[in-house]
Design a protein around this motif. Sequence first.
Motif, mmCIF file in Angstrom:
data_model
loop_
_atom_site.group_PDB
_atom_site.id
_atom_site.type_symbol
_atom_site.label_atom_id
_atom_site.label_comp_id
_atom_site.label_asym_id
_atom_site.label_seq_id
_atom_site.Cartn_x
_atom_site.Cartn_y
_atom_site.Cartn_z
ATOM 1 N N PRO A 183 15.668 -33.273 -28.535
ATOM 2 C CA PRO A 183 15.295 -32.654 -27.261
ATOM 3 C C PRO A 183 15.406 -33.598 -26.070
ATOM 4 O O PRO A 183 15.759 -33.168 -24.970
ATOM 5 C CB PRO A 183 13.854 -32.189 -27.490
ATOM 6 N N TRP A 184 15.119 -34.886 -26.266
ATOM 7 C CA TRP A 184 15.234 -35.843 -25.162
ATOM 8 C C TRP A 184 16.692 -35.940 -24.717
ATOM 9 O O TRP A 184 16.993 -35.910 -23.524
ATOM 10 C CB TRP A 184 14.728 -37.224 -25.571
ATOM 11 N N GLY A 185 17.591 -36.046 -25.681
ATOM 12 C CA GLY A 185 19.007 -36.119 -25.346
ATOM 13 C C GLY A 185 19.501 -34.850 -24.683
ATOM 14 O O GLY A 185 20.308 -34.887 -23.746
ATOM 15 N N PHE A 186 19.013 -33.692 -25.161
ATOM 16 C CA PHE A 186 19.417 -32.418 -24.574
ATOM 17 C C PHE A 186 18.968 -32.328 -23.115
ATOM 18 O O PHE A 186 19.734 -31.931 -22.237
ATOM 19 C CB PHE A 186 18.827 -31.263 -25.388
ATOM 20 N N ALA A 187 17.712 -32.712 -22.870
ATOM 21 C CA ALA A 187 17.165 -32.623 -21.516
ATOM 22 C C ALA A 187 17.848 -33.591 -20.558
ATOM 23 O O ALA A 187 17.996 -33.300 -19.365
ATOM 24 C CB ALA A 187 15.662 -32.889 -21.544
ATOM 25 N N ASN A 188 18.279 -34.739 -21.088
ATOM 26 C CA ASN A 188 18.880 -35.770 -20.236
ATOM 27 C C ASN A 188 20.398 -35.837 -20.351
ATOM 28 O O ASN A 188 21.019 -36.742 -19.806
ATOM 29 C CB ASN A 188 18.270 -37.138 -20.586
ATOM 30 N N ARG A 189 20.970 -34.877 -21.085
ATOM 31 C CA ARG A 189 22.418 -34.817 -21.271
ATOM 32 C C ARG A 189 22.974 -36.126 -21.819
ATOM 33 O O ARG A 189 23.973 -36.659 -21.340
ATOM 34 C CB ARG A 189 23.112 -34.442 -19.963
ATOM 35 N N LYS A 190 22.289 -36.637 -22.845
ATOM 36 C CA LYS A 190 22.711 -37.859 -23.519
ATOM 37 C C LYS A 190 22.846 -37.583 -25.012
ATOM 38 O O LYS A 190 22.134 -36.750 -25.576
ATOM 39 C CB LYS A 190 21.688 -38.983 -23.323
ATOM 40 N N ARG A 191 23.748 -38.283 -25.673
ATOM 41 C CA ARG A 191 23.872 -38.137 -27.123
ATOM 42 C C ARG A 191 22.785 -38.933 -27.847
ATOM 43 O O ARG A 191 22.534 -38.745 -29.031
ATOM 44 C CB ARG A 191 25.251 -38.571 -27.613
ATOM 45 N N THR A 192 22.134 -39.855 -27.122
ATOM 46 C CA THR A 192 21.119 -40.706 -27.724
ATOM 47 C C THR A 192 19.716 -40.173 -27.454
ATOM 48 O O THR A 192 19.513 -39.297 -26.608
ATOM 49 C CB THR A 192 21.212 -42.136 -27.164
ATOM 50 N N GLU A 193 18.753 -40.703 -28.180
ATOM 51 C CA GLU A 193 17.341 -40.508 -27.858
ATOM 52 C C GLU A 193 16.881 -41.836 -27.263
ATOM 53 O O GLU A 193 16.657 -42.803 -28.000
ATOM 54 C CB GLU A 193 16.530 -40.165 -29.105
ATOM 55 N N VAL A 194 16.787 -41.873 -25.958
ATOM 56 C CA VAL A 194 16.620 -43.127 -25.215
ATOM 57 C C VAL A 194 17.824 -44.014 -25.536
ATOM 58 O O VAL A 194 18.915 -43.745 -25.087
ATOM 59 C CB VAL A 194 15.275 -43.812 -25.507
ATOM 60 N N ALA A 232 17.718 -50.522 -39.025
ATOM 61 C CA ALA A 232 18.600 -49.647 -38.228
ATOM 62 C C ALA A 232 18.418 -48.168 -38.535
ATOM 63 O O ALA A 232 19.313 -47.367 -38.269
ATOM 64 C CB ALA A 232 20.049 -50.049 -38.451
ATOM 65 N N CYS A 233 17.280 -47.767 -39.083
ATOM 66 C CA CYS A 233 17.072 -46.350 -39.404
ATOM 67 C C CYS A 233 15.633 -45.930 -39.096
ATOM 68 O O CYS A 233 14.741 -46.769 -38.991
ATOM 69 C CB CYS A 233 17.416 -46.060 -40.862
ATOM 70 N N ALA A 234 15.430 -44.624 -38.936
ATOM 71 C CA ALA A 234 14.124 -44.032 -38.625
ATOM 72 C C ALA A 234 13.531 -44.601 -37.343
ATOM 73 O O ALA A 234 12.315 -44.701 -37.193
ATOM 74 C CB ALA A 234 13.157 -44.211 -39.793
ATOM 75 N N GLN A 235 14.393 -44.924 -36.394
ATOM 76 C CA GLN A 235 13.915 -45.449 -35.117
ATOM 77 C C GLN A 235 13.560 -44.337 -34.135
ATOM 78 O O GLN A 235 12.757 -44.535 -33.229
ATOM 79 C CB GLN A 235 14.998 -46.325 -34.476
ATOM 80 N N SER A 236 14.161 -43.174 -34.307
ATOM 81 C CA SER A 236 13.984 -42.070 -33.359
ATOM 82 C C SER A 236 13.026 -41.014 -33.899
ATOM 83 O O SER A 236 12.848 -40.858 -35.108
ATOM 84 C CB SER A 236 15.335 -41.417 -33.068
ATOM 85 N N ALA A 237 12.415 -40.285 -32.955
ATOM 86 C CA ALA A 237 11.585 -39.147 -33.354
ATOM 87 C C ALA A 237 12.442 -38.087 -34.032
ATOM 88 O O ALA A 237 12.012 -37.427 -34.984
ATOM 89 C CB ALA A 237 10.884 -38.559 -32.122
ATOM 90 N N THR A 238 13.680 -37.933 -33.562
ATOM 91 C CA THR A 238 14.613 -36.975 -34.159
ATOM 92 C C THR A 238 14.832 -37.280 -35.631
ATOM 93 O O THR A 238 14.714 -36.408 -36.500
ATOM 94 C CB THR A 238 15.962 -37.009 -33.418
ATOM 95 N N GLY A 239 15.151 -38.528 -35.945
ATOM 96 C CA GLY A 239 15.395 -38.927 -37.320
ATOM 97 C C GLY A 239 14.173 -38.738 -38.196
ATOM 98 O O GLY A 239 14.276 -38.319 -39.350
ATOM 99 N N ARG A 240 13.008 -39.023 -37.656
ATOM 100 C CA ARG A 240 11.776 -38.899 -38.443
ATOM 101 C C ARG A 240 11.422 -37.432 -38.702
ATOM 102 O O ARG A 240 10.964 -37.089 -39.793
ATOM 103 C CB ARG A 240 10.632 -39.605 -37.708
#
Length: 295
Positions: A22-33, A49-57
């Motif tokens: 959702p963060w990437g969608f709202a900010n038109r980015k492929r990343t989460e921050v 290098a894994c489970a760093q994002s809320a998306t991944g978790r």
Amino acid sequence: RLAWLAHLSRTRIVYALPATNPWGFANRKRTEVRVDTNRDFAIDTSPSACAQSATGRVVNELFRRHVFQVGITFHGGMEAIAYEWGAPTYNQVRRFHSHRRLTPKDLAPDDASQVSMSQAMVLIAGEGLGIRAYRKSRMNSIVYPVHGGMEDWAYAASWDAALSVKGGCSVKGYERSRTASYDDASNRCSMLLVETSNAKAGPPSLFGSEDKLFGMGPGHVTRNVRLALVAIDIVEPYVTWRDASVEGCVHRASSTSLSFSVGGAAKVESSTVYWGCYDAYAKSVCSVEKLLARA
């Protein structure tokens, strides 16, 4: 068509995440921050290098709680359908040396079924309105290999020791045990990557229309809904009787014709019909009195 959709609604459980990041969608980015959520999973990568994002978790917790058989992850780009493997460990034939013959390590154990599934999706998706037919191949061949890819993680994190992250992901705020190991049945999902289009916007006509859904009408949304229905259908094989209008019992000396269709499968190699009367179906097929009288 309505009967088919009704059957799917009764016999399938579908989970849909419209905006997994959702963060990437709202900010038109492929990343989460600053984290690429597509490569944030505990597969063929380092613990840091894994489970760093809320998306991944969030996705990780969904797979810990449910058993998914088939999945599609929709991305924007290149118009292709790709399947396992996408892990560098299993990229023996390099992308720019495709003249080399595939080795067994390049192929996932379910390669044959994934080829059939993707081919069915290509056919049902179709083309038109300047949108070309989907290409299909393994992720390592048609896209590129990545560490921590969601698709390979969904498919193999519970059983492929060569790709597992030993000890789990070592990030703050998330227990390592959540990614260190998985139930043997959890991550065995045939997860297909669908790259829908490089174009991120366009006129409404480019997306298709509801009335053309079953008429092989073109459009990005129209064809991808059809494609998703293939994935939902193919979760489990089933048989539908084509003619159920005959009433009464069939005498031992008589014969009858049976007509049925098979769904939830890309190919039917053989079929066998077993017949008999079961107590659970006695009232709907033949009364108990008739069965006793003809026994």
